[in-house]
Structures are given as C-alpha cells and as structure tokens.
Design a protein around this motif. Structure first.
Motif, mmCIF file in Angstrom:
data_model
loop_
_atom_site.group_PDB
_atom_site.id
_atom_site.type_symbol
_atom_site.label_atom_id
_atom_site.label_comp_id
_atom_site.label_asym_id
_atom_site.label_seq_id
_atom_site.Cartn_x
_atom_site.Cartn_y
_atom_site.Cartn_z
ATOM 1 N N ARG A 10 12.327 -13.739 -3.493
ATOM 2 C CA ARG A 10 12.773 -15.030 -3.992
ATOM 3 C C ARG A 10 14.019 -14.892 -4.866
ATOM 4 N N PRO A 52 8.144 -12.178 -5.408
ATOM 5 C CA PRO A 52 9.157 -12.457 -6.444
ATOM 6 C C PRO A 52 10.510 -11.817 -6.145
ATOM 7 N N ARG A 61 6.670 -23.585 8.944
ATOM 8 C CA ARG A 61 6.261 -22.966 7.676
ATOM 9 C C ARG A 61 6.390 -21.432 7.728
ATOM 10 N N GLN A 79 -9.699 -14.216 0.639
ATOM 11 C CA GLN A 79 -10.210 -12.998 1.276
ATOM 12 C C GLN A 79 -11.730 -13.019 1.405
ATOM 13 N N ALA A 83 1.515 -21.605 1.840
ATOM 14 C CA ALA A 83 2.036 -20.239 1.681
ATOM 15 C C ALA A 83 1.380 -19.568 0.476
ATOM 16 N N TRP A 84 1.189 -20.339 -0.603
ATOM 17 C CA TRP A 84 0.537 -19.758 -1.783
ATOM 18 C C TRP A 84 -0.970 -19.624 -1.576
ATOM 19 N N GLU A 107 -11.066 -4.666 -9.330
ATOM 20 C CA GLU A 107 -10.091 -4.959 -8.265
ATOM 21 C C GLU A 107 -9.850 -6.446 -8.143
ATOM 22 N N PRO A 167 -15.602 -3.298 -1.734
ATOM 23 C CA PRO A 167 -16.010 -1.988 -1.218
ATOM 24 C C PRO A 167 -17.355 -2.045 -0.503
ATOM 25 N N ASP A 217 5.844 -16.525 -12.137
ATOM 26 C CA ASP A 217 7.201 -16.027 -11.912
ATOM 27 C C ASP A 217 8.009 -17.001 -11.048
ATOM 28 N N MET A 272 -21.255 -14.082 -6.873
ATOM 29 C CA MET A 272 -21.767 -12.713 -6.900
ATOM 30 C C MET A 272 -21.923 -12.286 -8.356
ATOM 31 N N GLU A 287 -2.675 -19.058 1.050
ATOM 32 C CA GLU A 287 -3.101 -17.935 1.905
ATOM 33 C C GLU A 287 -2.964 -16.588 1.194
ATOM 34 N N LYS A 288 -2.193 -16.563 0.105
ATOM 35 C CA LYS A 288 -2.091 -15.324 -0.673
ATOM 36 C C LYS A 288 -3.152 -15.251 -1.773
ATOM 37 N N GLU A 318 -16.210 -1.528 -9.959
ATOM 38 C CA GLU A 318 -14.925 -1.331 -9.302
ATOM 39 C C GLU A 318 -14.454 -2.606 -8.611
ATOM 40 N N GLY A 319 -15.407 -3.239 -7.915
ATOM 41 C CA GLY A 319 -15.087 -4.479 -7.209
ATOM 42 C C GLY A 319 -14.603 -5.535 -8.183
ATOM 43 N N ALA A 353 -6.290 -8.286 -8.641
ATOM 44 C CA ALA A 353 -5.704 -9.114 -7.581
ATOM 45 C C ALA A 353 -5.353 -10.496 -8.127
ATOM 46 N N ALA A 368 -2.239 -10.272 -10.419
ATOM 47 C CA ALA A 368 -0.987 -10.163 -9.659
ATOM 48 C C ALA A 368 -0.616 -11.519 -9.056
ATOM 49 N N TYR A 369 -1.625 -12.205 -8.536
ATOM 50 C CA TYR A 369 -1.392 -13.496 -7.888
ATOM 51 C C TYR A 369 -0.883 -14.532 -8.887
ATOM 52 N N ALA A 423 2.603 -13.907 -10.089
ATOM 53 C CA ALA A 423 3.605 -14.287 -9.082
ATOM 54 C C ALA A 423 3.820 -15.801 -9.075
ATOM 55 N N PRO A 473 -2.136 -9.306 2.017
ATOM 56 C CA PRO A 473 -2.689 -10.554 1.491
ATOM 57 C C PRO A 473 -2.208 -10.848 0.071
ATOM 58 N N VAL A 474 -1.927 -9.818 -0.688
ATOM 59 C CA VAL A 474 -1.445 -10.075 -2.042
ATOM 60 C C VAL A 474 0.064 -10.200 -2.052
ATOM 61 N N VAL A 475 0.556 -10.605 -3.188
ATOM 62 C CA VAL A 475 1.990 -10.636 -3.396
ATOM 63 C C VAL A 475 2.484 -9.202 -3.527
ATOM 64 N N THR A 526 6.515 -16.044 -1.492
ATOM 65 C CA THR A 526 5.593 -15.702 -2.567
ATOM 66 C C THR A 526 5.965 -14.366 -3.211
#
Lengths: 412, 135
Positions: A402, A399, A364, B103, B94-95, B24, A154, B38, B12, B97-98, B20-21, B28, B31-32, B35, A203-205, A397
């Motif tokens: 996939r 789920p 890719r 970021q 692929a992974w 978050e 933020p 999974d 940081m 970059e997610k 909050e940051g 993130a 979730a990553y 996945a 950017p996220v899944v 990526t």
C-alpha cells in the motif's frame, strides 16, 4: 531474509530431512502404515541420540537408523497389544525378520520417496491435507510447525494428518509410482501439492516471515521430485519455477518496503538458484512437452535474464503469457498478460486486454486495479489513473504494497 | 462506508486450544489489527468474552425478563466485532478474508445504515435502503 549462517543451518537440517523422508518411505511402504513407521523412526533417532555420543557416529548412519527402526517395528508387530488388532499374518514377512546392520548395503537403500509423494497426493486423500502430509512424511515436520504455516489450530492439523494416515493404511493406498498410462492423471496433484507449499495464499497480512522458510522447503520438494522423476517435463518446470521465483527473495524488500520486480537490484538475486532453475528449464525443454509450470518458469526466466542483459524482453513475455493464458486462463495470468501487452505494444493495447477480462472476480482483484492505474497513467489519463489507484489501495491489505502504491500515486 | 465484521465461531476454552494455539491466535489478531490501523481503516476492534458471560434482557412479553447466557444458544457464537471504514464492499471483503477468525469460523460483513453523530442520526447508506422509520 536469510543470512549465510541460516542457509548453512538449513543445509544441515535438509541433510537430516533427506534421510528422514527416505527412511520413512522405506518403513511405511510394506504395510502402508505411516504412523507405525513414524513411531519406529522416532525411536531409532532417540536411540541414536543416546548411543552415538559414546560409541561414535556409525560409518553409515542411515543404515544404522534403518536397522534400529526395523527392529523396533518387529518388536511392535510381535507385541501382544498390536496382535489384538492386527493379525500377525497381515504383517509382511520381512517386517518380522531380525535385521542386522550388515544386511544393508549403503548403496542399496532404495529411494521410495517418489512413491510416498504419490501416496500423499492420492485422489483418495483430501486436497487440503496433501501438502501438510508431504511436509510431515517427506521432510519430517511436526504437526505444530505445519499448523503454524497454514494458520490452523495445531490440534486440528494433527487430527487431519492422523485421519489421512489412517485412511492410507485402511484403504491400502499402494506405495507405488504410477505407470506411464496413469502418470498423466496422477502427476498434476503431486505438482499442485508441492506448488501449494510455495504459494500458500497467505491468510494473514504480510510480514510474518514464515513464508520464506516454507518456500525453500517447496523448492527442495520440487527439485527432489524432478530428480526422481527425471523424464517428466512439468516436474522440471515446477522445480525451475520455484527456484527462479525464489532467487529474487532478497531483492523484494521487507515487511516495511515493497520493491517491484522492475526496480529490484539484480545483484541481490541469488545466482545459484537462477542457475539451478535454468538447468531444470533446459531439461524440461529437451523433453518437448510444454505445460503450465514450464511456461510460468519461462516467464520467470525472462525476468531473471535482466541480471545478465540489463533489459527485459517484453515481447517474449507477451508471447509466453499468450501461451499461458491459452493453457491455464487464471485471473492472475490474464491480468499479467495485459500488463505485458501494455509494455510490449503500448498502454492502450494493454488496457484493451484488461477490459477483455470478463471474470466477475476482476472487480475485486487488486492486481487488476493496480495494472489499470499504471496503464491509465501512461496514457496521461491522470484522473482515471488516480481513481483506479485509490481502488487498488482500498483492496490492498499488505502495508508495504500500500505504501508503494501511495508513493507512486503522489509522484504523478 | 462503515462495515461491521461479526466474527462467528465455535467457542473454545484455553484447554481445548492449548497454550500455543492461544498465543498463535493472539499473534495473528495482533498482526491483523495492526495492519487495519496502519491502513487507516480501523474504527474499533473488540474481542468478546465467551457467550457464557452473556446476559439477555427483554420486555417484549410485557414484563422484564433477565436471563443468563446468549440470545441464541447455537454452536457458533459472536466472538468479536471489527468496525472498519472503507470505500466499498470489495474493500471490506478484502479485509474480511484476511481476518484470522475466517480461518476457523465465519466472518459476517454488515454495512452501517445510520450512525449517531453530534446529537443526530446520520445516514451513511443511500436513503432508499434505510428502514421507513429512519428516513
């Protein structure tokens, strides 16, 4: 997915946002000072919250807010602290006049949001802050909300926004709509920035849920732009594209289950959004200047037609993809074209088209492998199809996607 | 193939990041990592304490030297590692970059050369790419 209650809440929020963007554009235009306009508007909204519950909502709330904000701006501009850094003559004359509510005719409040959109996407503004700037100034989003959607700290987002606003003021980027000579070079950036809010390359899944809400805001911005800029076919094209794509949101499945376009239950598509999209597409078409967004919208329109006809016109899709690839040969469009050719002319032709894509990135690119697997399976090359599918799965990526690929792999 | 993702970024404090940051960021990463698990490709995931908690040790100059702080005193530090098992570099990319850290920093992808399994070093990369002493 949105319930009707959420949709109603969103409508109310939008009404407030429409006022916000209109008022901000008017307040910021004279001196190009967005920060000052935001402060004055925030103050006006605060006053409204304090006084309206007792005095009642004025018959023209927007005029009331504009008056309060203008008077606040006058006080700020006259104050000693402000004078130390801004010579009073530098303030536009009307900024120092006392405004009374009677000065403002309800219908005479001009809509300067179009100029504001062009300011946000001005070439002097960094490309990555244009979309956030639109979300904040035109829709009144907080920096924190925008940061969340873009997955940026933020603090960092707030800093970028402030820097952009100071640049607008310091460089005196004019609050004007480009004339017809400049329009062709300036409009694409505005369209891209609005499209950016819709197609954030997540950017996220998957499964974060933020995407839906921003997509609706992008649709609102696109429709606003199209209405304000009535004779620009690509503005209508973008409004059509986002409306039509968004119409299928409810049928696309969930974070756990991916439903491909072919298998979607068309009764779950949003008929209102389809109608709105088709209307913009017709208006674009009537202007007889084809463009990338119109072609992409037309492709969506062919898919949406299945709700009425029960079938998909793959020949039409192939022709549209030919035209799109000729105009904007992105990797995504070229792979989608190969898939459409596969449906229209047979899997072998589709595979040939896929093999023609020379781009190094194709190796890719997940959709390319998923399409290859599908085409090979249709040709009965089961082992090759399985290998391509395994490659597609390794690049996936998300789920839900996939699981879908694994499911169709196991049924072959 | 095994790949280690090194997450390089500027450190940081919670104050700089804000509550909050911080939340978050955690969401993130959760979730990553979920996945990755999974997808059945996750081997390990570690987020490290700030480099101020690092200690280095060396005998390279003939005597034992133990020092506070990180090996390289640079603006960006390694903040964590993810080890993943995927077919090839394309899938690792692929992974990567997610990865949320991409970021705000840089994710370095490094293939494993050999791995110690059941009492022996096992080559996971082609033999010719191994350092001489491990062939």
């Amino acid at each position: 997915l949105m319930s009707s209650v959420q949709a109603a809440a969103l409508q109310a929020e939008r009404a407030a946002r429409a006022s916000y963007g209109r008022l901000l554009a008017i307040l910021a235009a004279p001196a190009g000072d967005i920060e000052l306009a935001e402060d004055c508007l925030a103050d006006a909204f605060q006053r409204a919250l304090a006084t309206w519950p007792e005095s009642g909502v004025p018959h023209n709330p927007e005029a009331w807010l504009l008056t309060a904000a203008r008077n606040r701006r006058r006080d700020v501009l006259k104050s000693a602290t402000h004078r130390t850094w801004l010579p009073i003559d530098a303030a536009p004359a009307d900024a120092l006049a006392v405004t009374t509510i009677d000065d403002i005719e309800v219908d005479s409040i001009p809509d300067r949001r179009l100029a504001l959109l062009f300011v946000c996407a001005h070439p002097a503004i960094a490309a990555d802050v244009r979309t956030p700037l639109m979300l904040q100034t035109v829709l009144g989003f907080e920096a924190t909300q925008i940061a969340q959607a873009f997955l940026i700290r933020p603090g960092a987002m707030a800093q970028r926004l402030v820097r952009a606003k100071r640049r607008i003021r310091a460089a005196r980027i004019p609050f004007i709509v480009p004339d017809s000579v400049r329009m062709p070079e300036r409009l694409p950036a505005v369209l891209e920035a609005i499209y950016g809010a819709y197609a954030i390359d997540w950017p996220v899944v998957a499964g974060t849920g933020v995407r839906d809400s921003l997509a609706y805001e992008a649709q609102y911005l696109a429709v606003t732009l199209a209405e304000l800029l009535n004779d620009e076919p690509e503005a209508h094209g973008l409004a059509a594209l986002i409306s039509l794509s968004l119409s299928r949101t409810a049928a696309r499945g969930s974070a756990d289950e991916f439903v491909p376009l072919d298998e979607q239950d068309t009764t779950r598509w949003d008929a209102d959004l389809i109608a709105q999209g088709e209307c913009h597409l017709r208006r674009a078409h009537a202007l007889a200047r084809v463009g990338r967004f119109q072609l992409e919208a037309a492709i969506q329109s062919v898919h949406c037609a299945r709700a009425a006809t029960g079938r998909t016109d793959w020949q039409a899709l192939r022709n549209l993809y030919d035209a799109l690839v000729a105009m904007a040969p992105t990797l995504g469009a070229r792979v989608a074209r190969a898939a459409a050719i596969g449906r229209a002319d047979g899997a072998e032709c589709g595979l040939a088209a896929l093999n023609e894509i020379g781009d190094a990135g194709v190796q890719r690119f997940q959709p390319a492998w998923a399409t290859r697997a599908h085409l090979l399976a249709e040709m009965g090359r089961t082992e090759d199809a399985a290998r391509a599918r395994a490659k597609a799965i390794s690049l996936t990526t998300d789920p839900a996607v996939r699981r879908y690929l694994e499911r169709i792999g196991s049924t072959l | 193939m095994r790949y280690t993702l090194f997450l390089h970024y500027q450190e940081m404090t919670t104050d700089q990041l804000g509550e909050e940051g911080m939340e978050e960021g955690k969401a993130a990463f959760h979730a990553y990592t979920t996945a990755l698990e999974d997808a059945g490709v996750l081997v390990s995931a570690e987020v490290l304490l700030p480099s101020a908690h690092s200690t280095t040790v060396t005998l390279a100059n003939g005597s034992l030297r133990v020092q506070d702080g990180p090996y390289a005193d640079t603006k960006e530090q390694i903040g964590g590692t993810f080890v993943i098992d995927v077919p090839d570099l394309d899938a690792a990319l692929a992974w990567a970059e997610k990865c949320p850290a991409a970021q705000w920093g840089t994710v370095e992808i490094r293939p494993t050369s050999v791995r110690f399994v059941d009492g022996a070093w096992v080559a996971v990369a082609p033999l010719e790419s191994l350092p001489q002493h491990l062939r």
